[in-house]
Design a protein around this motif. Structure first.
Motif, PDB file in Angstrom:
ATOM      1  N   ALA A  98       0.844  -1.201   0.000  1.00 24.50           N
ATOM      2  CA  ALA A  98       0.000   0.000   0.000  1.00 24.50           C
ATOM      3  C   ALA A  98       0.875   1.247   0.000  1.00 24.50           C
ATOM      4  O   ALA A  98       2.027   1.205   0.431  1.00 24.50           O
ATOM      5  CB  ALA A  98      -0.921   0.002   1.220  1.00 24.50           C
ATOM      6  N   CYS A  99       0.312   2.346  -0.485  1.00 24.31           N
ATOM      7  CA  CYS A  99       0.987   3.646  -0.447  1.00 24.31           C
ATOM      8  C   CYS A  99       0.489   4.386   0.789  1.00 24.31           C
ATOM      9  O   CYS A  99      -0.704   4.658   0.921  1.00 24.31           O
ATOM     10  CB  CYS A  99       0.685   4.443  -1.707  1.00 24.31           C
ATOM     11  N   ILE A 100       1.416   4.691   1.716  1.00 20.95           N
ATOM     12  CA  ILE A 100       1.040   5.284   3.006  1.00 20.95           C
ATOM     13  C   ILE A 100       1.766   6.618   3.160  1.00 20.95           C
ATOM     14  O   ILE A 100       2.987   6.695   3.028  1.00 20.95           O
ATOM     15  CB  ILE A 100       1.395   4.338   4.171  1.00 20.95           C
TER      16      ILE A 100
ATOM     17  N   ARG B 196       1.039  -6.333  12.135  1.00 18.90           N
ATOM     18  CA  ARG B 196       0.973  -5.847  10.756  1.00 18.90           C
ATOM     19  C   ARG B 196      -0.475  -5.764  10.307  1.00 18.90           C
ATOM     20  O   ARG B 196      -1.291  -6.634  10.605  1.00 18.90           O
ATOM     21  CB  ARG B 196       1.764  -6.796   9.860  1.00 18.90           C
ATOM     22  N   PHE B 197      -0.830  -4.694   9.540  1.00 17.60           N
ATOM     23  CA  PHE B 197      -2.183  -4.481   9.038  1.00 17.60           C
ATOM     24  C   PHE B 197      -2.147  -4.280   7.534  1.00 17.60           C
ATOM     25  O   PHE B 197      -1.245  -3.626   7.009  1.00 17.60           O
ATOM     26  CB  PHE B 197      -2.832  -3.257   9.707  1.00 17.60           C
ATOM     27  N   SER B 198      -3.129  -4.851   6.858  1.00 16.30           N
ATOM     28  CA  SER B 198      -3.197  -4.702   5.404  1.00 16.30           C
ATOM     29  C   SER B 198      -3.798  -3.353   5.046  1.00 16.30           C
ATOM     30  O   SER B 198      -4.650  -2.818   5.767  1.00 16.30           O
ATOM     31  CB  SER B 198      -4.047  -5.827   4.802  1.00 16.30           C
TER      32      SER B 198
ATOM     33  N   ALA C  13       7.523  11.783   1.524  1.00 19.59           N
ATOM     34  CA  ALA C  13       6.075  12.028   1.530  1.00 19.59           C
ATOM     35  C   ALA C  13       5.271  10.726   1.503  1.00 19.59           C
ATOM     36  O   ALA C  13       4.247  10.606   2.180  1.00 19.59           O
ATOM     37  CB  ALA C  13       5.701  12.903   0.344  1.00 19.59           C
ATOM     38  N   TYR C  14       5.734   9.748   0.719  1.00 20.22           N
ATOM     39  CA  TYR C  14       5.009   8.487   0.578  1.00 20.22           C
ATOM     40  C   TYR C  14       5.957   7.311   0.818  1.00 20.22           C
ATOM     41  O   TYR C  14       7.110   7.332   0.400  1.00 20.22           O
ATOM     42  CB  TYR C  14       4.409   8.366  -0.825  1.00 20.22           C
ATOM     43  N   GLU C  15       5.426   6.299   1.517  1.00 18.77           N
ATOM     44  CA  GLU C  15       6.176   5.070   1.752  1.00 18.77           C
ATOM     45  C   GLU C  15       5.338   3.903   1.252  1.00 18.77           C
ATOM     46  O   GLU C  15       4.115   3.881   1.424  1.00 18.77           O
ATOM     47  CB  GLU C  15       6.488   4.908   3.244  1.00 18.77           C
ATOM     48  N   PHE C  16       5.997   2.919   0.656  1.00 20.02           N
ATOM     49  CA  PHE C  16       5.298   1.792   0.047  1.00 20.02           C
ATOM     50  C   PHE C  16       5.595   0.530   0.847  1.00 20.02           C
ATOM     51  O   PHE C  16       6.731   0.039   0.862  1.00 20.02           O
ATOM     52  CB  PHE C  16       5.741   1.637  -1.412  1.00 20.02           C
ATOM     53  N   GLY C  17       4.576   0.049   1.540  1.00 24.14           N
ATOM     54  CA  GLY C  17       4.727  -1.139   2.382  1.00 24.14           C
ATOM     55  C   GLY C  17       3.429  -1.433   3.103  1.00 24.14           C
ATOM     56  O   GLY C  17       2.344  -1.338   2.510  1.00 24.14           O
ATOM     57  N   THR C  18       3.538  -1.772   4.371  1.00 23.24           N
ATOM     58  CA  THR C  18       2.360  -2.075   5.184  1.00 23.24           C
ATOM     59  C   THR C  18       2.445  -1.333   6.508  1.00 23.24           C
ATOM     60  O   THR C  18       3.531  -1.025   7.000  1.00 23.24           O
ATOM     61  CB  THR C  18       2.256  -3.584   5.471  1.00 23.24           C
ATOM     62  N   LYS C  19       1.293  -1.055   7.088  1.00 25.25           N
ATOM     63  CA  LYS C  19       1.243  -0.350   8.381  1.00 25.25           C
ATOM     64  C   LYS C  19       1.475  -1.354   9.508  1.00 25.25           C
ATOM     65  O   LYS C  19       0.958  -2.481   9.489  1.00 25.25           O
ATOM     66  CB  LYS C  19      -0.110   0.336   8.560  1.00 25.25           C
TER      67      LYS C  19
END
Length: 446
Positions: free
Chosen positions: A265-267, A298-300, A275-281
């Protein structure tokens, strides 16, 4: 069949016993003696079948997994360093100094899959048990962060080029004759799509992106048309992801950012540098006084922080109860968790200005100043452990990597505490010696 390490009490003329080679007061030796290896073996023994070839001993592979997380090593480098380090060999249960590789690094992958999330939660509980006060601590702190995935920065042109290349590989594998492979054309179009923000290149880059997506759809349709129905069933999910990557627009929900890691996901966390990180929360639960991590979940997707509270506290309860602890009674959070005040008996505390008395205001001020200590904790998890960049594959890799980072953090904290105790003990010895020496000198002078 589960393999076991049998203690070798017989002397060997050609090998050196580790107890004669190392310092038995070393912090890593003391930490190895504190960990309950028998409980670990009893927990994981049921995951192995009764017959067949003996597996790698639990203490050896689990111990090396713990060392890997404590010192931020990869699967390959931890095996290489194990051969060089006598203390690491003692930690994993060896009697004599070994000069050969214990097993292939790929066995770590199979072991992580075998024990799964439940087994890693057990290991997290074992790391919490090394800090006796942590399992019954009433108040904890919680915050969320992003566990970045090891993928390239996603752009429409990169994704389209990857779709074209993958379709060509599938055609070659299944023996499909394509009208055109577009290998040379797609490579040049990708070059043309670079630096599209520049005014002189804007039009050319826009046309190149559009052409790449058109070619990607064309190649995909050709494969769907020419592949037999029996083989096409195996590629249905893959082709669905490819089509979504080629047709998604700026405002599309649940976008694809990586073809081989579609769950990414883009977070946006509001950072000025990124500004944007690509991974999971990931949500981290940390004890207020002890600083020990009792949950790292970990959350999707990119859920609101308040939606992570229930599952994070449930995991914290499971981990703490597995070592005879209790569920936390209070959780101090930041304003990102607003909207929930109570979760299954646990009070959620938010920074507000509604305290009536000056004493309550002072208590709240101290509490939320202390809550800020979770920020450097997350920084340590990312820089000194494996949370900064996740190299493990898939959703299971996201879950495993987060839990392993928390385990490594707790073990490293206990290792540092042992070091401090040894230094303090040496200081006391030195002071005692100096006092006696000075007293004898004064007595002689008198």
């Amino acid at each position: 069949m589960l393999g076991k390490i049998k203690p070798d009490l017989q002397q060997n003329l050609f090998k050196t016993r580790l107890t004669e080679l190392i310092n038995m007061e070393h912090p890593l030796v003391k930490l190895a003696n504190e960990i309950s290896w028998d409980e670990m073996e009893a927990e994981f023994e049921k995951l192995f079948s009764q017959g067949g070839r003996p597996s790698i001993a639990i203490r050896k592979i689990a111990g090396m997994l713990l060392l890997k997380e404590m010192f931020k090593e990869s699967d390959e480098t931890v095996v290489e360093r194990w051969i060089e380090n006598a203390y690491w060999q003692y930690f994993t249960g060896e009697d004599f100094f070994q000069t050969q590789q214990p097993f292939d690094p790929s066995n770590f992958v199979h072991f992580r899959k075998r024990i799964g999330e439940k087994g890693l939660e057990f290991l997290l509980g074992q790391s919490v048990s090394l800090h006796p006060k942590a399992k019954t601590e009433d108040e904890v702190q919680i915050d969320t962060t992003v566990q970045e995935k090891n993928i390239t920065f996603p752009t429409d042109s990169k994704l389209a080029k990857k779709v074209i290349d993958n379709c060509v590989k599938i055609a070659e594998k299944e023996g499909v004759i394509q009208r055109q492979s577009y290998k040379r054309v797609s490579k040049q179009l990708l070059r043309d799509a670079y630096f599209g923000h520049h005014p002189r290149r804007q039009k050319k880059a826009k046309m190149a992106r559009k052409k790449l997506r058109t070619i990607g759809k064309r190649v995909l349709r050709e494969l769907e048309r020419k592949l037999p129905s029996t083989i096409l069933k195996d590629y249905e999910e893959v082709f669905r992801i490819y089509l979504k990557a080629l047709t998604q627009e700026r405002n599309t929900k649940d976008k694809i950012y990586s073809l081989h890691e579609p769950q990414v996901a883009c977070i946006a966390k509001g950072k000025s540098g990124k500004a944007y990180e690509f991974g999971t929360k990931v949500a981290v639960v940390r004890g207020r006084k002890t600083g020990v991590i009792s949950s790292i979940k970990r959350f999707s997707g990119n859920p609101h922080d308040s939606k992570t509270l229930e599952e994070s506290l449930a995991q914290s309860e499971r981990v703490r109860k597995s070592v005879g602890g209790t569920r936390p009674k209070k959780v101090s959070t930041d304003r990102g968790f607003r909207g929930i005040k109570l979760v299954e008996g646990t009070v959620i505390l938010l920074p507000t200005k509604k305290e009536k008395t000056k004493y309550e205001q002072q208590v709240a001020r101290l509490r939320f100043r202390a809550r800020a200590a979770i920020e450097p904790c997350i920084s340590h998890l990312k820089r000194n452990h494996s949370l900064g960049l996740n190299f493990l594959k898939g959703v299971a890799g996201d879950i495993n990597n987060a839990l392993l980072a928390g385990i490594g953090y707790n073990l490293k904290m206990r290792l540092n505490q042992i070091k401090e105790q040894i230094i303090l003990w040496l200081e006391i010895l030195l002071r005692t010696f100096l006092c006696k020496y000075n007293f004898q000198n004064e007595k002689r002078a008198f």
